[in-house]
Design a protein around this motif. Structure first.
Motif, short mmCIF file in Angstrom:
data_model
loop_
_atom_site.label_atom_id
_atom_site.label_comp_id
_atom_site.label_asym_id
_atom_site.label_seq_id
_atom_site.Cartn_x
_atom_site.Cartn_y
_atom_site.Cartn_z
N VAL A 1 0.84 -1.19 0.00
CA VAL A 1 0.00 0.00 0.00
C VAL A 1 0.88 1.24 0.00
N GLU A 2 1.91 1.22 0.86
CA GLU A 2 2.80 2.37 0.94
C GLU A 2 3.55 2.56 -0.38
N GLN A 3 3.96 1.45 -0.97
CA GLN A 3 4.67 1.54 -2.24
C GLN A 3 3.80 2.16 -3.32
N SER A 4 2.54 1.70 -3.39
CA SER A 4 1.68 2.24 -4.45
C SER A 4 1.33 3.69 -4.15
N PHE A 5 1.28 4.04 -2.87
CA PHE A 5 1.05 5.42 -2.47
C PHE A 5 2.20 6.30 -2.97
N GLN A 6 3.41 5.83 -2.77
CA GLN A 6 4.59 6.56 -3.25
C GLN A 6 4.56 6.70 -4.77
N ARG A 7 4.16 5.61 -5.42
CA ARG A 7 4.11 5.65 -6.89
C ARG A 7 3.08 6.67 -7.36
N LEU A 8 1.95 6.74 -6.64
CA LEU A 8 0.90 7.70 -7.00
C LEU A 8 1.42 9.13 -6.85
N LYS A 9 2.15 9.39 -5.78
CA LYS A 9 2.73 10.72 -5.55
C LYS A 9 3.71 11.06 -6.66
N GLN A 10 4.54 10.07 -6.99
CA GLN A 10 5.53 10.29 -8.03
C GLN A 10 4.83 10.57 -9.36
N PHE A 11 3.74 9.83 -9.60
CA PHE A 11 2.99 10.05 -10.83
C PHE A 11 2.41 11.47 -10.87
N THR A 12 1.83 11.89 -9.73
CA THR A 12 1.27 13.24 -9.65
C THR A 12 2.33 14.28 -9.93
N ALA A 13 3.51 14.07 -9.31
CA ALA A 13 4.61 15.02 -9.50
C ALA A 13 5.03 15.05 -10.97
N ASP A 14 5.21 13.87 -11.56
CA ASP A 14 5.64 13.80 -12.96
C ASP A 14 4.60 14.41 -13.89
N ALA A 15 3.32 14.04 -13.66
CA ALA A 15 2.25 14.51 -14.54
C ALA A 15 2.15 16.03 -14.50
N SER A 16 2.20 16.60 -13.28
CA SER A 16 2.05 18.06 -13.22
C SER A 16 3.27 18.74 -13.84
N HIS A 17 4.42 18.13 -13.64
CA HIS A 17 5.63 18.69 -14.24
C HIS A 17 5.54 18.69 -15.77
N GLU A 18 5.06 17.57 -16.31
CA GLU A 18 4.94 17.43 -17.77
C GLU A 18 3.89 18.38 -18.35
N LEU A 19 2.81 18.61 -17.58
CA LEU A 19 1.73 19.47 -18.06
C LEU A 19 2.13 20.95 -18.08
N ARG A 20 3.05 21.27 -17.20
CA ARG A 20 3.41 22.68 -17.04
C ARG A 20 4.03 23.25 -18.32
#
Ligand code: ADP
Length: 273
Positions: A28-47
């Motif tokens: 659960v913690e691992q997938s939580f971290q992955r979700l955060k990383q995805f959010t960070a990457d996605a917002s970075h890419e959208l910017r």
């Protein structure tokens, strides 16, 4: 006897539960971290693309003579929607980053005089407040320094101050107070604005939560301001509380732990910082 058997069984069930929960937590913690990383990457890419759109629209708007009057309105709608999306991606990126402990203080922590930050924000928000017909009062009741990240702390108080002005009708006031007790710097951001209903108060710090969706969207903002403020306060070992009454006003109170030097009784001016 019966009693002992029951206790042993309970103990076994408890142990099994503990073992299962330990096994379950890791993924659960691992997938939580992955979700955060995805959010960070996605917002970075959208910017990037969003910033490109914004730049093109701004160039077009700088030449109104080339724009058909019918299109001018659409163009300014595109500009403001793009700005809002840029703000949103920045807020998401910030939240995803402060969520990961390793990157919480990328810039390191240093002693910060809160008075300086608050004074700067009062000056910065002066024109916005004036435009809205809202008066800002700042009272430094104690000179306080804490260990922290300057830009994050500035963002925290900026979010609270902006809300105070935003949700206060013309003729109202926002009162900013810097205080301290033995352990904490205490900052009140109080307004005489529209207030928050008691049944809505528990949700104000939730991500994307807004009391009045239509009104809030019209007035801008991302619905992430308070979540970000809380994340920053928590990163500094502090917290934010809120008191509010509909049509009377709201008071957000920030508690930030004092640094070791500040817990001495020397006045701020005589302390090395
Ligand atoms: P935003 O202001 O961008 O909508 P926030 O997370 O800063 O997002 O605030 C969430 C919601 O809480 C706001 O939409 C508003 O309904 C309410 N709120 C926040 N600050 C105040 C305030 N000072 N007075 C009244 N309502 C507030």
């Amino acid at each position: 006897g019966m009693g002992m058997g029951a206790v042993t069984t309970l103990g076994l069930v408890g142990l099994a539960g503990f073992w299962l929960s330990q096994r379950a937590i890791e993924p659960v913690e691992q997938s939580f971290q992955r979700l955060k990383q995805f959010t960070a990457d996605a917002s970075h890419e959208l910017r990037g693309p969003l910033t490109a759109i914004k730049a093109s629209v701004d160039v077009m708007r700088n030449h109104p003579e080339r724009i058909h009057p019918k299109d001018a309105k659409k163009l300014s709608a595109i500009a403001s929607a793009t700005s809002q999306m840029i703000e949103l991606t920045e807020d998401l990126l910030f939240l995803a980053r402060t969520d990961t402990p390793s990157s919480a203080f990328e810039g390191g922590r240093s002693p910060i005089a809160l008075n300086t930050i608050l004074q700067e924000l009062v000056d910065l928000f002066g024109p916005f407040a004036q435009e809205k017909g809202v008066q800002i009062d700042y009272q430094e009741l104690a000179a306080v320094s804490i260990d922290g990240d300057r830009s994050q702390l500035s963002r925290l108080f900026s979010n609270l101050l902006r809300n105070g002005i935003q949700y206060t009708p013309s003729g109202g006031r926002v009162i900013l107070r810097l205080m301290r007790n033995n352990r904490f710097a205490i900052i009140d951001v109080k307004d005489t604005g529209i207030g928050i209903a008691p049944e809505e108060l528990p949700f104000v710090f939730d991500r994307f939560w807004r009391a009045d969706k239509a009104r809030s969207r019209r007035e801008g903002g991302t619905g992430l301001g308070l979540s970000i403020a809380v994340a920053i306060a928590q990163r500094h070992g502090g917290k934010i509380t809120v008191n509010s009454q509909l049509k009377v006003g709201s008071c957000f109170t920030v508690y930030l732990p004092l640094n070791a030097a500040a817990t001495s009784s020397l006045p701020a001016g005589q302390r090395r910082e």
